[in-house]
Motif scaffolding. Structure first.
Motif, PDB file in Angstrom:
ATOM      1  N   GLU A 244       0.861  -1.249   0.005  1.00  0.00           N
ATOM      2  CA  GLU A 244      -0.021  -0.059   0.078  1.00  0.00           C
ATOM      3  C   GLU A 244       0.821   1.250  -0.147  1.00  0.00           C
ATOM      4  OE1 GLU A 244      -2.761  -0.322   3.163  1.00  0.00           O
ATOM      5  OE2 GLU A 244      -3.187   1.968   2.929  1.00  0.00           O
ATOM      6  N   LEU A 245       0.762   2.019  -1.012  1.00  0.00           N
ATOM      7  CA  LEU A 245       1.712   3.181  -1.057  1.00  0.00           C
ATOM      8  C   LEU A 245       0.894   4.254  -1.102  1.00  0.00           C
ATOM      9  CD1 LEU A 245       4.507   4.544  -2.092  1.00  0.00           C
ATOM     10  CD2 LEU A 245       3.515   3.989  -4.405  1.00  0.00           C
ATOM     11  N   ARG A 246       1.547   5.357  -0.075  1.00  0.00           N
ATOM     12  CA  ARG A 246       0.801   6.778  -0.134  1.00  0.00           C
ATOM     13  C   ARG A 246       1.883   7.618  -0.437  1.00  0.00           C
ATOM     14  NH1 ARG A 246      -3.974   7.636   2.630  1.00  0.00           N
ATOM     15  NH2 ARG A 246      -4.912   5.756   3.651  1.00  0.00           N
ATOM     16  N   VAL A 247       1.568   8.713  -1.479  1.00  0.00           N
ATOM     17  CA  VAL A 247       2.640   9.375  -1.657  1.00  0.00           C
ATOM     18  C   VAL A 247       1.741  10.878  -1.572  1.00  0.00           C
ATOM     19  CG1 VAL A 247       3.481   8.192  -3.378  1.00  0.00           C
ATOM     20  CG2 VAL A 247       1.842   9.435  -4.219  1.00  0.00           C
ATOM     21  N   ALA A 248       2.448  12.029  -1.615  1.00  0.00           N
ATOM     22  CA  ALA A 248       1.980  13.307  -1.699  1.00  0.00           C
ATOM     23  C   ALA A 248       0.854  13.483  -2.639  1.00  0.00           C
ATOM     24  CB  ALA A 248       2.924  14.403  -1.878  1.00  0.00           C
ATOM     25  N   ALA A 249      -0.458  14.131  -2.484  1.00  0.00           N
ATOM     26  CA  ALA A 249      -1.559  14.317  -3.419  1.00  0.00           C
ATOM     27  C   ALA A 249      -1.155  14.490  -4.675  1.00  0.00           C
ATOM     28  CB  ALA A 249      -2.567  15.168  -2.726  1.00  0.00           C
ATOM     29  N   GLU A 250      -0.348  15.572  -4.833  1.00  0.00           N
ATOM     30  CA  GLU A 250       0.076  16.124  -6.148  1.00  0.00           C
ATOM     31  C   GLU A 250       0.791  15.173  -6.907  1.00  0.00           C
ATOM     32  OE1 GLU A 250       1.084  17.300  -3.324  1.00  0.00           O
ATOM     33  OE2 GLU A 250       3.122  18.398  -3.377  1.00  0.00           O
ATOM     34  N   HIS A 251       1.573  14.293  -6.333  1.00  0.00           N
ATOM     35  CA  HIS A 251       2.393  13.489  -6.937  1.00  0.00           C
ATOM     36  C   HIS A 251       1.670  11.890  -7.254  1.00  0.00           C
ATOM     37  CE1 HIS A 251       6.106  15.352  -5.228  1.00  0.00           C
ATOM     38  NE2 HIS A 251       5.583  16.223  -6.376  1.00  0.00           N
ATOM     39  N   GLU A 269      -6.550  -2.737  -8.491  1.00  0.00           N
ATOM     40  CA  GLU A 269      -7.670  -1.821  -7.918  1.00  0.00           C
ATOM     41  C   GLU A 269      -8.386  -2.090  -6.935  1.00  0.00           C
ATOM     42  OE1 GLU A 269      -8.840   0.854  -9.600  1.00  0.00           O
ATOM     43  OE2 GLU A 269      -6.938   0.259 -11.229  1.00  0.00           O
ATOM     44  N   GLN A 270      -8.477  -1.303  -6.104  1.00  0.00           N
ATOM     45  CA  GLN A 270      -9.059  -1.632  -4.626  1.00  0.00           C
ATOM     46  C   GLN A 270     -10.870  -1.481  -4.703  1.00  0.00           C
ATOM     47  OE1 GLN A 270      -7.520  -2.954  -2.331  1.00  0.00           O
ATOM     48  NE2 GLN A 270      -8.538  -2.633  -0.430  1.00  0.00           N
ATOM     49  N   ALA A 271     -11.184  -2.522  -4.528  1.00  0.00           N
ATOM     50  CA  ALA A 271     -12.862  -2.595  -4.771  1.00  0.00           C
ATOM     51  C   ALA A 271     -13.358  -2.060  -3.705  1.00  0.00           C
ATOM     52  CB  ALA A 271     -13.138  -4.206  -5.002  1.00  0.00           C
ATOM     53  N   GLU A 272     -13.201  -2.355  -2.344  1.00  0.00           N
ATOM     54  CA  GLU A 272     -13.703  -1.904  -1.366  1.00  0.00           C
ATOM     55  C   GLU A 272     -13.150  -0.630  -0.963  1.00  0.00           C
ATOM     56  OE1 GLU A 272     -12.258  -5.620   0.581  1.00  0.00           O
ATOM     57  OE2 GLU A 272     -12.215  -4.560  -1.309  1.00  0.00           O
ATOM     58  N   GLY A 273     -13.739   0.681  -0.897  1.00  0.00           N
ATOM     59  CA  GLY A 273     -13.069   1.682  -0.499  1.00  0.00           C
ATOM     60  C   GLY A 273     -12.715   1.977   0.867  1.00  0.00           C
ATOM     61  N   GLY A 274     -13.788   2.171   1.675  1.00  0.00           N
ATOM     62  CA  GLY A 274     -13.682   2.256   3.193  1.00  0.00           C
ATOM     63  C   GLY A 274     -12.802   3.591   3.605  1.00  0.00           C
ATOM     64  N   PRO A 291      -4.360   5.958  -1.041  1.00  0.00           N
ATOM     65  CA  PRO A 291      -3.553   4.950  -1.436  1.00  0.00           C
ATOM     66  C   PRO A 291      -3.395   4.378  -2.710  1.00  0.00           C
ATOM     67  CG  PRO A 291      -4.918   3.899  -0.023  1.00  0.00           C
ATOM     68  CD  PRO A 291      -5.439   5.467  -0.185  1.00  0.00           C
ATOM     69  N   LEU A 292      -2.473   3.692  -3.252  1.00  0.00           N
ATOM     70  CA  LEU A 292      -2.206   2.964  -4.710  1.00  0.00           C
ATOM     71  C   LEU A 292      -1.653   1.530  -4.032  1.00  0.00           C
ATOM     72  CD1 LEU A 292       0.091   5.417  -6.707  1.00  0.00           C
ATOM     73  CD2 LEU A 292      -2.174   4.752  -7.143  1.00  0.00           C
ATOM     74  N   PHE A 293      -2.478   0.371  -4.388  1.00  0.00           N
ATOM     75  CA  PHE A 293      -2.208  -0.683  -4.184  1.00  0.00           C
ATOM     76  C   PHE A 293      -1.559  -1.479  -5.311  1.00  0.00           C
ATOM     77  CE2 PHE A 293      -6.051   0.772  -1.656  1.00  0.00           C
ATOM     78  CZ  PHE A 293      -5.577   0.197  -0.526  1.00  0.00           C
ATOM     79  N   LEU A 294      -0.526  -2.203  -5.039  1.00  0.00           N
ATOM     80  CA  LEU A 294       0.099  -2.789  -5.867  1.00  0.00           C
ATOM     81  C   LEU A 294       0.896  -4.261  -5.486  1.00  0.00           C
ATOM     82  CD1 LEU A 294       3.668  -1.605  -5.653  1.00  0.00           C
ATOM     83  CD2 LEU A 294       2.344   0.229  -5.343  1.00  0.00           C
ATOM     84  N   GLN A 295       1.134  -4.880  -6.230  1.00  0.00           N
ATOM     85  CA  GLN A 295       1.713  -6.238  -5.872  1.00  0.00           C
ATOM     86  C   GLN A 295       3.077  -6.360  -6.886  1.00  0.00           C
ATOM     87  OE1 GLN A 295      -1.089  -9.346  -7.204  1.00  0.00           O
ATOM     88  NE2 GLN A 295       0.171 -11.063  -6.023  1.00  0.00           N
TER      89      GLN A 295
END
Lengths: 339, 249
Positions: A244-251, A269-274, A291-295
């Motif tokens: 789970e990756l979180r970057v600055a909003a503008e990036h 794609e994260q199906a369930e938001g929450g 967040p961006l979700f990746l594998q």
């Protein structure tokens, strides 16, 4: 970690099932408490039985040991029918059903001796061996009245293991234990499963416990089988790690583009938001994107971070995204009722 | 057979290790000693000898009912303590049929009742002999004395079996003791109608036939023994049916 669904309800590790439920049904009046339930447990497997309150876990466990009769179907333990040949089937089973209860006015030794006499072929040496295994050697002379709950649990395990069963059944084994007791219990179970090589069916509403203990989980709801899932560790290494990756909003879009270009990284794609999935701004006014979700495989991750840094993407968080058993459980059982 | 013997032994150990195991025996000893001393001081010619005293006191019309209360309240626990402590679950998930477990429980309760009878017999004989004398009076025989013991045991057994059936049914010690004793209290009930001889109560005391006056016209020792056997069979049958079929939750 939650792995792939291993077949519908077939036994895992061992090939011949130690426990097999075939269309087991229990009705009280016209209501089916347990409704055509079928699943299997293989040799040396630790399986968790999960379900919300009133799902029929306790009824199922009591039917397996023959305390409650069934209306339809049958249960086989090491090939012996519980219905037709209860005594033979019980030779292969040891269990604690709900709380471990003993004759309080007798010593631990005398209590255990009761069950030793009930099973032919259990020697005095075996009894002492089991007492040593559960670490009760010093307490055996004392009356059970004075035992703590943890000690009674251990004595319960001792009585269940006495006759070298192939299947151990534990109904809420950590009920009422303190955290130290729970950990102790878990370690016993693991040791027993490896040292004695027996299958274990455990029901508990402590999902984190089940996650730490079990190879597979059987989920039931309203007496019906919902799903059988394996909690395989190996899934992680072969398929890759969920991040789970979180970057600055503008990036965020920049990072997203970089990730999409790499072939060794898969964007999910994260199906369930929450609420956790939303963008937020910290108290100091820093805007953090959703967040961006990746594998990605283990080896790729350092490169990935280096690349993002080189592009001057401001990384706020990079975490392993663990799907807990609790989240999965709520998904399977449709939510609002906790086991 | 050996494994069933061990079940029986288990049941006995559970009785033996229970705190207060000796209390009923102590009460029996006090009952025997006390009644001998009191009766002797009030009316020394009521019993001709220690033999006469023992026969009279052991009969249900003597202190048999008190012995019964002790026997019932002690032996229903053979069944109800398993439910009370919750040990019934460990007991039934063994490689034994429920029938063999109940058989062991019924057998041990008969043995337990036998120890009460034997102890009461000895206590009354010693107390009676000390106060009224150990020499046989006219009409006393050993045979008659021993029969009094056997008849008291039969009287105890039938009511203990009924109490155990109630114990299996209600799973509660209090209810089983209460109802068991209540039914035993009805023992003295008498309805002067012909059908009444088929009821349990007039048949339980076999000692009346030795004295030569049956409770109702047309009743004999053989008739009462048959009736007792039928009732015992019925009570045991119901107990097995309940114990073997019912779900344990």
């Amino acid at each position: 970690m939650i792995g792939s669904n291993q077949g519908v309800s077939k036994a895992g590790i061992g090939q011949t099932p130690i426990l097999r439920l075939e269309g087991v049904t229990k009705r009280i009046g016209s209501r089916a408490i347990v409704d055509h339930l079928s699943f299997e447990i293989g040799g040396g497997e630790v399986v968790g039985l999960l379900g919300p309150n009133g799902a029929g876990k306790t009824t199922t466990i009591r039917m397996i040991v023959g305390l409650i009769g069934m209306n339809e179907g049958d249960i086989y333990i090491a090939g012996q029918s519980v219905r037709a040949n209860h005594a033979a089937a019980m030779k292969c089973v040891g269990g604690i059903i709900e709380n471990p209860e003993f004759y309080p006015y007798m010593s631990g030794y005398d209590n255990l001796k009761q069950y030793q006499r009930m099973t032919p072929g259990v020697s005095e040496e075996r009894m002492l061996e089991v007492i040593r295994l559960v670490g009760l050697t010093d307490a055996m002379g004392r009356k059970v009245k004075g035992y703590s709950l943890g000690m009674r649990q251990r004595l319960g395990i001792a009585q269940a293991l006495l006759h070298r069963p192939k299947l151990l059944i534990l109904d809420e084994p950590t009920n009422g234990l303190d955290p130290a007791g729970i950990r102790e219990m878990r370690e016993y179970l693991k040791r027993i499963a490896t040292e004695e090589g027996i299958s274990v069916l455990v029901s508990s509403h402590l999902l984190a416990e089940i996650e730490l203990m079990c190879h597979r989980v059987v989920v039931i709801q309203e007496g019906k089988l919902v799903t059988v899932q394996s909690l395989a560790q190996e899934a992680k290494t072969t398929v890759g790690i969920h991040l789970e990756l979180r970057v600055a909003a503008e990036h965020r879009e920049l990072a997203r583009g970089l990730l999409a270009m790499r072939k060794d990284v898969q964007l999910l794609e994260q199906a369930e938001g929450g609420s956790e999935g939303l963008a937020f701004s910290s108290l100091s006014g820093v805007q953090v994107g959703a967040p961006l979700f990746l594998q990605a495989a283990e080896a790729v991750i350092p490169e990935l971070i280096a690349q993002l840094a080189a592009e001057r993407v401001r990384i706020h968080r990079l975490e392993e995204h663990k799907v807990s058993l609790e989240d999965e459980f709520l998904k399977w059982t449709g939510g609002n009722r906790i086991a | 057979m050996r494994s069933w013997g061990l079940l029986l032994w288990n049941e006995w150990i559970k009785l033996w290790k229970r705190p207060g195991f000796f209390v009923p025996y102590l009460l029996l000893a006090i009952l025997a000693g006390g009644s001998a001393v009191i009766i002797h001081s009030i009316k020394a010619d009521l019993f001709a000898s220690g033999f006469d005293f023992t026969t009279g006191m052991l009969a249900p019309s003597g202190s048999g009912l008190l012995i019964l209360i002790l026997a019932v309240s002690s032996s229903v626990k053979i069944v109800t303590q398993e439910y009370r402590y919750g040990t019934i679950k460990f007991l039934l998930i063994r490689s034994h049929s429920r029938a063999s477990i109940l058989t062991a429980k019924l057998a041990v309760s008969l043995l337990y009742t036998l120890t009460f009878t034997l102890f009461a017999f000895l206590a009354f004989f010693l107390a009676g002999g000390t106060t009224f004398g150990f020499t046989m009076a006219a009409g006393d025989t050993w045979n008659q004395l021993l029969l009094a013991g056997v008849y008291e045991w039969i009287f105890l057994v039938i009511y203990v079996l009924i109490a155990l059936m109630i114990a299996v049914l209600t799973r509660s010690g209090g209810k089983a003791i209460g109802m068991g004793i209540f039914i035993a209290m009805l023992n003295d009930l008498s309805i002067p109608k012909p059908f009444f001889k088929y009821v349990l109560f007039p048949n339980t005391d076999l000692s009346v036939y030795a004295a030569g006056h049956p409770p109702m016209a047309g009743m004999t020792l053989g008739f009462s023994a048959t009736m007792l056997a039928i009732y015992a069979g019925l009570v045991i049958g119901i107990s097995y049916l309940l114990f073997c079929k019912r779900d344990v939750s």
